[in-house]
Design a protein around this motif. Structure first.
Motif, PDB file in Angstrom:
ATOM      1  N   LYS A 152     -20.737  15.901  70.526  1.00 21.33           N
ATOM      2  CA  LYS A 152     -20.487  16.566  71.806  1.00 21.33           C
ATOM      3  C   LYS A 152     -19.223  16.008  72.441  1.00 21.33           C
ATOM      4  N   GLN A 153     -18.762  16.678  73.501  1.00 21.56           N
ATOM      5  CA  GLN A 153     -17.610  16.163  74.236  1.00 21.56           C
ATOM      6  C   GLN A 153     -17.948  14.817  74.860  1.00 21.56           C
ATOM      7  N   PRO A 154     -16.961  13.942  75.025  1.00 21.22           N
ATOM      8  CA  PRO A 154     -17.226  12.630  75.629  1.00 21.22           C
ATOM      9  C   PRO A 154     -17.686  12.768  77.074  1.00 21.22           C
ATOM     10  N   ASP A 155     -18.535  11.843  77.507  1.00 21.80           N
ATOM     11  CA  ASP A 155     -19.046  11.884  78.880  1.00 21.80           C
ATOM     12  C   ASP A 155     -18.428  10.765  79.709  1.00 21.80           C
ATOM     13  N   ASN A 156     -18.985  10.550  80.899  1.00 24.95           N
ATOM     14  CA  ASN A 156     -18.419   9.564  81.820  1.00 24.95           C
ATOM     15  C   ASN A 156     -18.477   8.139  81.271  1.00 24.95           C
ATOM     16  N   ARG A 157     -19.471   7.845  80.419  1.00 19.97           N
ATOM     17  CA  ARG A 157     -19.555   6.503  79.833  1.00 19.97           C
ATOM     18  C   ARG A 157     -18.393   6.258  78.879  1.00 19.97           C
ATOM     19  N   ALA A 158     -17.988   7.315  78.160  1.00 18.50           N
ATOM     20  CA  ALA A 158     -16.825   7.180  77.269  1.00 18.50           C
ATOM     21  C   ALA A 158     -15.562   6.923  78.079  1.00 18.50           C
ATOM     22  N   PHE A 159     -15.448   7.566  79.238  1.00 15.12           N
ATOM     23  CA  PHE A 159     -14.266   7.343  80.081  1.00 15.12           C
ATOM     24  C   PHE A 159     -14.271   5.929  80.661  1.00 15.12           C
ATOM     25  N   THR A 160     -15.456   5.425  80.996  1.00 15.20           N
ATOM     26  CA  THR A 160     -15.575   4.041  81.458  1.00 15.20           C
ATOM     27  C   THR A 160     -15.167   3.078  80.349  1.00 15.20           C
ATOM     28  N   ALA A 161     -15.579   3.362  79.120  1.00 13.36           N
ATOM     29  CA  ALA A 161     -15.195   2.534  77.965  1.00 13.36           C
ATOM     30  C   ALA A 161     -13.681   2.545  77.775  1.00 13.36           C
ATOM     31  N   TYR A 162     -13.065   3.673  78.058  1.00 13.01           N
ATOM     32  CA  TYR A 162     -11.604   3.791  77.974  1.00 13.01           C
ATOM     33  C   TYR A 162     -10.936   2.793  78.927  1.00 13.01           C
ATOM     34  N   PHE A 163     -11.481   2.671  80.127  1.00 15.28           N
ATOM     35  CA  PHE A 163     -10.945   1.704  81.091  1.00 15.28           C
ATOM     36  C   PHE A 163     -11.186   0.275  80.631  1.00 15.28           C
ATOM     37  N   MET A 164     -12.328   0.029  80.005  1.00 16.24           N
ATOM     38  CA  MET A 164     -12.611  -1.309  79.489  1.00 16.24           C
ATOM     39  C   MET A 164     -11.590  -1.701  78.423  1.00 16.24           C
ATOM     40  N   GLU A 165     -11.234  -0.746  77.576  1.00 22.34           N
ATOM     41  CA  GLU A 165     -10.225  -1.005  76.549  1.00 22.34           C
ATOM     42  C   GLU A 165      -8.874  -1.311  77.190  1.00 22.34           C
ATOM     43  N   LEU A 166      -8.525  -0.545  78.207  1.00 22.80           N
ATOM     44  CA  LEU A 166      -7.249  -0.774  78.890  1.00 22.80           C
ATOM     45  C   LEU A 166      -7.225  -2.163  79.517  1.00 22.80           C
ATOM     46  N   ALA A 167      -8.385  -2.607  80.026  1.00 21.18           N
ATOM     47  CA  ALA A 167      -8.460  -3.947  80.620  1.00 21.18           C
ATOM     48  C   ALA A 167      -8.276  -5.012  79.554  1.00 21.18           C
ATOM     49  N   ALA A 168      -8.911  -4.810  78.389  1.00 25.34           N
ATOM     50  CA  ALA A 168      -8.776  -5.773  77.292  1.00 25.34           C
ATOM     51  C   ALA A 168      -7.339  -5.842  76.794  1.00 25.34           C
TER      52      ALA A 168
ATOM     53  N   TRP B 163     -16.734 -10.152  70.493  1.00 22.39           N
ATOM     54  CA  TRP B 163     -17.611  -9.400  71.390  1.00 22.39           C
ATOM     55  C   TRP B 163     -16.823  -8.720  72.505  1.00 22.39           C
ATOM     56  N   GLU B 164     -15.682  -9.250  72.811  1.00 21.90           N
ATOM     57  CA  GLU B 164     -14.795  -8.609  73.777  1.00 21.90           C
ATOM     58  C   GLU B 164     -14.351  -7.242  73.245  1.00 21.90           C
ATOM     59  N   ASP B 165     -14.107  -7.163  71.931  1.00 26.87           N
ATOM     60  CA  ASP B 165     -13.737  -5.881  71.316  1.00 26.87           C
ATOM     61  C   ASP B 165     -14.941  -4.943  71.181  1.00 26.87           C
ATOM     62  N   ILE B 166     -16.109  -5.541  71.096  1.00 20.01           N
ATOM     63  CA  ILE B 166     -17.330  -4.741  70.933  1.00 20.01           C
ATOM     64  C   ILE B 166     -17.778  -4.100  72.248  1.00 20.01           C
ATOM     65  N   MET B 167     -17.502  -4.759  73.373  1.00 18.69           N
ATOM     66  CA  MET B 167     -18.015  -4.324  74.675  1.00 18.69           C
ATOM     67  C   MET B 167     -17.704  -2.864  75.019  1.00 18.69           C
ATOM     68  N   PRO B 168     -16.468  -2.342  74.792  1.00 19.80           N
ATOM     69  CA  PRO B 168     -16.215  -0.932  75.110  1.00 19.80           C
ATOM     70  C   PRO B 168     -17.143   0.019  74.362  1.00 19.80           C
ATOM     71  N   TYR B 169     -17.516  -0.345  73.133  1.00 20.39           N
ATOM     72  CA  TYR B 169     -18.458   0.498  72.382  1.00 20.39           C
ATOM     73  C   TYR B 169     -19.840   0.459  73.036  1.00 20.39           C
ATOM     74  N   ALA B 170     -20.236  -0.723  73.497  1.00 23.52           N
ATOM     75  CA  ALA B 170     -21.518  -0.863  74.192  1.00 23.52           C
ATOM     76  C   ALA B 170     -21.542   0.004  75.444  1.00 23.52           C
ATOM     77  N   VAL B 171     -20.397   0.057  76.146  1.00 23.17           N
ATOM     78  CA  VAL B 171     -20.290   0.902  77.345  1.00 23.17           C
ATOM     79  C   VAL B 171     -20.431   2.370  76.958  1.00 23.17           C
ATOM     80  N   ALA B 172     -19.725   2.808  75.930  1.00 23.00           N
ATOM     81  CA  ALA B 172     -19.760   4.203  75.485  1.00 23.00           C
ATOM     82  C   ALA B 172     -21.163   4.614  75.047  1.00 23.00           C
TER      83      ALA B 172
END
Length: 587
Positions: free
Chosen positions: A307-323, A503-512
């Motif tokens: 399916k299309q990405p939801d708000n959690r995927a967009f939050t994960a996008y921000f987590m990646e940008l922070a990392a 685990w820092e790299d894993i966290m955005p996936y956990a968010v998504a």
């Protein structure tokens, strides 16, 4: 002067009361009519002695019932009386009723305290004058003995016309439901009509001719012959009814054929579906995968859900940008509630999409925005921008490698055709039943078989047709194994998977995947403060919050509230006898 005003007010009050009490009372009363047993006895003066017993089943309380007997202008009712009976008792006569005449006839209004979930029978007795017309050669009764003005359907109806004795040359016709039954017995001088589940707006009409000597004292006389006119009229009505039945039968047969053809086409389409694409296994069939997927968290969510990405995927996008240190996320409190400020360190990210421009330039000050301001923002623009971002990502070239639109469209097309054939088949069968009940068993059992086979064909087609490429199948199984590992956090030691940097790299996936709080909570249990301090998330400070105050939960909530007004991405014939319109109800 004062007394005149008081008299005027009193007069107006009396007039208002009379007006209100004279209106038809329509209350929200829930009831059924179980039986309507009506008998009309023919008298020598051309009148009918009526006995009409109506049994009600009340599902709510009521104050009484009413019955309308519509008549012609030269007819009237006399010798009226009413009997009421609760339940199965014999009943008693009552004077607690009104009988009023209006332009169309008469209305009985019987007052009776009726309890909820009770059975109640009311019997009307009255005589209708000038009901029969005598001609030179015949006497005629044309009477809608069961009216068509009921507020509800009638479960069972029996209407009888009783003559004083045997009637030689008695002829009778009935008009009403096609499944009604008419019995004419000249030897006993009886006409009996019965019907079940009679619609409230249908009624039953009796049209009969007989020797005029039966009503020798009738004053309603016309000096002409009438027998042939009646027979001709009824012959035409019979022919029209027969033609109508034949027409309905033809329509019903055509609709049955359409239902069968459409159903078979859907069934054949489903069972002949060719194997295309690949389908990855479900999480329960997979082992834990401890390796980070080869795709980013947004695409990982897309491949997992298709399916299309939801708000959690967009939050994960921000987590990646922070990392990646392209944005800075800082928490702050307002009235004991935690919010976050997101500041663009690399301002080029603002120009990446319409959504980012809206967040930083419209909601924020050009370089930063807060989740507090995001929560307060309401407008369709943000929702539309998010839909555009999600759709753009779903249509990306990278996603096509794993989840091609060509395979998705082909599978959706197969499903749509099968479902459309099921709908056409079902609609045609229902319409066929409405046209004619002649083939009811064939239609019901045939359509049931078609629907069952169509559902099996649909399931077979869905399982046969995949929407993933071979590469997409392999990658999606890795993602689902990885997600399964994150779900089972706490059942193994996180340090065995990797250090805090991993685990820092894993966290955005956990968010998504919606598992951020669970992972963060376990991280704080298994890693020391010194180890956590090495994480960029803790360096920025926002990762120390968990639960509803965590960045992922707060951003999800505020973003969802803001786009809820603008985005859809988060929503998962008659022979002319008198008496027509007669009927009744309750109040």
């Amino acid at each position: 002067m004062k007394h005149k005003i008081i008299k005027l007010i009193s007069l107006l009050g009396v007039l208002l009361f009379c007006f209100v009490s004279g209106q038809e009372v329509k209350a929200d009363v829930d009831y059924d009519i179980a039986k309507n047993i009506t008998t009309a006895k023919v008298n020598s003066d051309g009148s009918l002695t009526m006995k009409r017993a109506i049994t009600y089943k009340f599902n709510s309380s009521a104050n009484g019932v009413f019955y309308r007997q519509n008549l012609q202008s030269n007819q009237k009712i006399d010798d009226a009386s009413v009997k009421v009976a609760d339940g199965n008792d014999k009943g008693h006569k009552t004077d607690d009723y009104d009988l009023k005449r209006n332009k169309k006839g008469y209305r009985f209004k019987v007052f009776h305290n009726i309890k909820s979930n009770s059975r109640f029978t009311i019997t009307y007795f009255y005589r209708i004058t000038n009901a029969i017309t005598n001609y030179r050669d015949v006497a005629e009764l044309n009477f809608k003995i069961i009216g068509d003005g009921w507020d509800t359907d009638l479960d069972y109806v029996k209407a009888s016309v009783i003559f004083p004795g045997p009637v030689k040359g008695l002829k009778a016709w009935a008009h009403g439901p096609l499944d009604g039954h008419l019995q004419v017995n000249p030897q006993k001088g009886k006409i009996i009509m019965t019907a079940e589940n009679l619609a409230g707006d249908t009624g039953i009409e009796v049209h009969t001719i007989f020797p005029p000597k039966i009503t020798a004292n009738n004053q309603n006389v016309k000096n002409k012959n009438h027998r042939q006119a009646v027979i001709k009229q009824e012959k035409k009505l019979t022919q029209d009814t027969l033609l109508n039945q034949q027409k309905r039968t033809k329509i019903s047969l055509l609709l049955i054929a359409l239902s069968l053809i459409a159903g078979l086409l859907g069934i054949i389409k489903g069972f002949r579906a060719k194997k295309i694409g690949f389908m990855p296994r479900k999480s329960r069939e997979l082992a834990h995968n401890y390796e980070i997927p080869d795709v980013d968290p947004i695409l990982a969510q897309i491949l997992d859900t298709a399916k299309q990405p939801d708000n959690r995927a967009f939050t994960a996008y921000f987590m990646e940008l922070a990392a990646q240190k392209k944005i800075k996320i800082e928490d702050y409190k307002t009235h004991l509630k935690t919010y976050y400020r997101i500041t663009a360190i690399d301002e080029s990210i603002i120009d990446e999409s319409r959504l980012m421009k809206t967040l930083f330039n419209k909601i924020g000050d050009g370089t930063s925005f807060t989740t507090q301001a995001l929560k307060k923002y309401h407008g369709k623009k943000l929702g539309n921008d998010f839909d555009f971002w999600a759709g753009d990502y779903f249509d990306s070239k990278e996603k096509q490698v794993y989840l091609p639109d060509s395979l998705i469209n082909r599978k959706n097309k197969n499903i749509a055709i099968i479902i459309l054939m099921m709908v056409i088949s079902f609609a045609a069968s229902v319409t066929a039943l409405m046209s004619s009940l002649k083939f009811i068993l064939v239609i019901v059992f045939g359509e049931a078989s078609i629907l069952i086979l169509s559902l099996l064909a649909l399931i077979f087609s869905i399982r046969k047709t995949g929407i993933y490429s071979e590469k997409g199948k392999i990658e999606t199984e890795k993602i689902r194994g990885f997600k399964k590992m994150l779900k089972d956090i706490g059942k193994f030691k996180m340090k065995d998977v990797g250090d805090i940097i991993l685990w820092e790299d894993i966290m955005p996936y956990a968010v998504a995947f919606g598992l951020a709080n669970k992972v963060m909570k376990q991280l704080k249990i298994e890693f020391s403060q010194e180890e956590l301090a090495k994480s960029d998330y803790f360096y920025y400070g926002f990762a120390s919050n968990t639960g509803k105050d965590s960045f992922s939960a707060n951003f999800d909530s505020c973003f969802n509230d803001s786009i809820s007004t603008g985005s859809s991405s988060f929503s998962s014939g008659s022979s002319g006898g008198f008496g027509g319109g007669s009927g009744g109800g309750a109040f």
